[in-house]
Write a protein that holds these residues in place. Sequence first.
Motif: not given
Length: 274
Positions: A164-171, A205-210
């Motif tokens: 249910s989180a396709p964009r997040l899963q891609a990231a 702020g750039s959408g990079v996950l950590s």
Amino acid sequence: MQLQQVLALFAQLPQIVFNFTNPSESSSAVSSLSTPITTTTPVASFEASTEPETIVQSYQLDEIMAEQCQPKYMLPALPYKYDALEPYISKQIMELHHKKHHQAYVNNLNAALASLVKALAKNDIKQQIELQQVINFNGGGHINHSLFWTGLCSATSPAASPSSAPRLQAAIQKRWGSYDTFKETFSTTLLGIQGSGWGWLAKDGSGVLSIETTKDQDPVTGGKLPIFGVDMWEHAYYLQYYNDKASYVHGIWNIINWETAEKRFNDEAGSMKL
């Protein structure tokens, strides 16, 4: 965080805590605040006089300011029933965690802010310094738990599925190579927390996950926004799992609200008010 930053943070909390639509507003509101709350000016004219009547007036004004200026924070209602997270988090834990622990953070925060307003009005620097840790701890507890509750859902809900989180899963796959690798890395990080604290999936702020950890009740700062967090304090699991933290961490993946996580990642969650 410096005292002025803490004061400015809580001055803005009634309007915004984390703005998932505009991350730049959140980063300035949470991690880089510099505007102090000035409450000493209204009583400055009283400080030069030692007349008894003036002292009484100053004290009364302090009390009025404390009542009128202090923000009142409330325990947020859960978006589900107390037994909704079973079998992974029991109804008993949820009731105690929400009604007792989170409520205590709210009560202590309100009390500390009331005392702070009085200390500022009296220019009592010693008291202001003593209250800083209390405000940091209880304010952070209120912020973290408010994020925690809304980041969970029933295991039977469609929102509990990572799909249910396709964009997040891609990231996540881009950052860690696969969801399974991310899950293992996050779980290892959680189990590596010494003492009490939190583990977070966050983005800059750039959408990079950590993957981030915060000690005790410190919130996520430094310009990063939390996507979801896991409470690693013993009160979050001990009545059910005792010292088996690994089983608690294993189970928590079944009740992550991926729909909410997706909205936060996509900057579609708006502002969360406390």
